[in-house]
Design an enzyme around this catalytic site. Structure first.
Site, mmCIF file in Angstrom:
data_model
loop_
_atom_site.group_PDB
_atom_site.id
_atom_site.type_symbol
_atom_site.label_atom_id
_atom_site.label_comp_id
_atom_site.label_asym_id
_atom_site.label_seq_id
_atom_site.Cartn_x
_atom_site.Cartn_y
_atom_site.Cartn_z
ATOM 1 N N HIS A 1 17.694 33.289 1.789
ATOM 2 C CA HIS A 1 17.930 34.736 1.943
ATOM 3 C C HIS A 1 17.963 35.128 3.543
ATOM 4 C CE1 HIS A 1 16.846 36.674 -2.017
ATOM 5 N NE2 HIS A 1 17.580 35.872 -2.101
ATOM 6 N N TYR B 1 12.071 46.488 -1.191
ATOM 7 C CA TYR B 1 10.906 47.050 -1.089
ATOM 8 C C TYR B 1 11.152 48.579 -1.084
ATOM 9 C CZ TYR B 1 8.959 42.501 0.277
ATOM 10 O OH TYR B 1 8.731 40.878 0.297
ATOM 11 N N PRO C 1 0.054 41.610 -1.775
ATOM 12 C CA PRO C 1 1.149 40.596 -1.759
ATOM 13 C C PRO C 1 2.326 41.301 -1.177
ATOM 14 C CG PRO C 1 0.646 41.885 -3.762
ATOM 15 C CD PRO C 1 -0.497 42.443 -3.033
ATOM 16 N N LYS D 1 2.634 36.943 1.909
ATOM 17 C CA LYS D 1 2.050 35.965 2.731
ATOM 18 C C LYS D 1 0.984 34.975 2.323
ATOM 19 C CE LYS D 1 4.499 37.220 6.234
ATOM 20 N NZ LYS D 1 5.697 36.402 6.418
ATOM 21 N N TYR E 1 7.921 38.890 8.935
ATOM 22 C CA TYR E 1 8.568 38.724 7.648
ATOM 23 C C TYR E 1 8.881 37.117 7.419
ATOM 24 C CZ TYR E 1 10.116 39.432 2.761
ATOM 25 O OH TYR E 1 10.498 39.410 1.367
HETATM 26 C C1 PHB Z 1 7.798 37.737 -6.134
HETATM 27 O O1 PHB Z 1 8.936 37.503 -6.000
HETATM 28 O O2 PHB Z 1 6.697 37.554 -6.898
HETATM 29 C C2 PHB Z 1 7.363 38.401 -4.877
HETATM 30 C C3 PHB Z 1 8.172 38.716 -3.683
HETATM 31 C C4 PHB Z 1 7.813 39.435 -2.569
HETATM 32 C C5 PHB Z 1 6.571 39.798 -2.284
HETATM 33 C C6 PHB Z 1 5.796 39.801 -3.353
HETATM 34 C C7 PHB Z 1 5.907 39.045 -4.569
HETATM 35 O O3 PHB Z 1 6.376 40.561 -1.147
#
Ligand code: PHB
Ligand code: APR
Length: 393
Positions: free
Chosen positions: A72, A201, A293, A297, A385
């Site tokens: 990505h 997000y 989460p 990280k 990120y």
């Molecule tokens: C996930 O795909 O489980 C996932 C992706 C991004 C995050 C947290 C979890 O920030």
């Protein structure tokens, strides 16, 4: 039984370290409390920083990652249903992240460990660390009801947040720092195509939501929920309805619904334990620190710890220099705290806090709107990120 390095815990931290030490010609034994199926079955995040994929390549673990990982170059933020794109690659001079589930990483680590005959002791009970402040530490444990002993030069605690290693550092030496968030994440897996080819997000008046994936046909979605909520209260229908509300009408029109085959609620926590070394004990990964989460990280941080520790140990055995091991705690913590800061900040600007007044909400909306309009702000987000340097040598 004797080895050079005893590794407590066979999660990402322990297994990456075991492979790193093997590559450096250092003997290690992994002691894991559960069995392989259990460790591999735990569903965790799935976004790998470049440092993590680089390490997998260097360790010869990347064949499947290179075939199946989704690279990505960007990610998305959403505020009350309005989506905007962050071009990670353009903002960072070409850096990307790779979507590849932690379960897949564990499978690759264990398959290669088997092929390379890395010693892993499964189902060990009653692990206890001894004489860590002397020259000859040892680990006691029980297997098949028999008390056993492993003598070593060093012990590395990779046994996660609930492990025993951290507590082996005397309370007078240890300092802990913590934030517990007043909400959790309810996550599902479903075999439906993801709504977007990159992550979303979403900050919504009703709470945070995240659209993620595992493949072109498997989606991973989360919604922020209250800590006292039960999975049983969340039918698939209720989950999809809530997710769609938070993603807003434009995005949710493209959401494919389907039966979930995994549904769990996880609490969110920021936690750091200092120092990360005491005598001949070193801590790495969740044994020393937890991040919420948001930003994914957790596993990447475990990887950056063990890269530093692996280098330090190679220096010790190769050059008889203690500079690396003496500097490990400070060096690791400097990076840990930056990831803590980012994960805390990203959580703070995207979630609904129960005590939030209108003023705080307006500030949150302003911050996201500022990011939307400012390349400088986007670059700060992007740089963190994709991951701060891990210095894979
Ligand atoms: C996930 O795909 O489980 C996932 C992706 C991004 C995050 C947290 C979890 O920030
Ligand atoms: N003895 C032996 N093994 C233990 C003990 C013990 N007393 N206590 C825990 N373990 C094992 C657990 O069964 C687990 O397999 O240690 C391992 C710790 O793994 P993780 O909790 O995954 O921690 P870590 O390897 O640091 O990984 C960090 O991966 O799982 C994610 O959320 C985690 O993202 C974070 C990252």
């Amino acid at each position: 039984m004797r080895t050079q390095v005893a590794i407590i815990g066979g999660g990402p931290a322990g297994m990456f370290l075991a492979h790193l030490l093997r590559q450096a010609g250092i003997d290690a034994v992994v002691l894991e409390r559960r069995d392989r199926a259990y460790v591999e079955g735990r569903v965790r995040a799935g976004v790998l920083e470049q440092g993590t994929t680089a390490l997998m390549r260097r360790l010869g673990l990347a064949a499947r990652l290179d075939r199946e990982g989704l690279v990505h170059g960007g990610t998305n933020l959403s505020i009350d249903g309005a989506l905007f794109h962050i071009d990670l690659a353009a903002l960072t001079g070409g850096s990307t992240v790779t979507v590849y589930g932690q379960q897949e990483v564990m499978r690759d680590l264990f398959d290669a460990a088997e092929a390379r005959d890395l010693p892993i002791l499964w189902n060990v009970g009653d692990v206890a660390l001894h004489d860590l402040d002397g020259a000859r530490p040892w680990v006691g444990w029980t297997g098949d009801g028999v008390a056993r002993r492993l003598d070593c030069d060093f012990v590395v605690g990779c046994d996660g947040y609930h492990g025993v290693s951290r507590a082996a550092i005397p309370a007078a030496v240890r300092q802990t720092f913590e934030r517990v968030y007043p909400f959790g994440w309810l996550g599902i897996l479903a075999d439906v195509p993801p709504v977007e080819h990159e992550l979303i997000y979403a900050n919504h008046e009703r709470g945070f939501a995240l659209a993620s994936m595992r493949s072109a046909t498997r989606s991973r979605y989360y919604v922020q929920c209250a800590l006292d909520e039960k999975v049983a209260d969340w039918s698939d229908e209720r989950f999809w309805d809530e997710l769609c509300l938070r993603l807003g009408p434009e995005v949710s029109a493209r959401v494919t619904r389907g039966a979930s085959f995994e549904k769990t609620i996880a609490p969110l926590r920021s936690f750091v334990s200092e120092p990360m070394r005491w005598g001949r004990l070193f801590l790495a990964g969740d044994a020393a620190h937890i991040v919420p989460p948001t930003g994914a990280k957790g596993m990447n941080l475990a990887v950056s710890d063990v890269i530093m520790l692996g280098e330090a140990m190679a220096e010790y055995y190769g050059e008889r220099s203690t500079t690396g091991i003496d500097g490990y705690s400070a060096r690791a913590l400097a990076r840990v705290w930056k990831a803590e800061r980012f994960s805390w900040w990203f959580t703070t600007i995207t979630h609904r806090f129960p005590d939030m007044d209108v003023f705080s909400r307006r500030l949150q909306v302003a911050e996201l709107d500022y990011i939307r309009g400012s390349e400088a702000a986007q670059r700060v987000l992007a740089e963190n990120y994709v991951g701060l340097p891990m210095e894979v040598r």
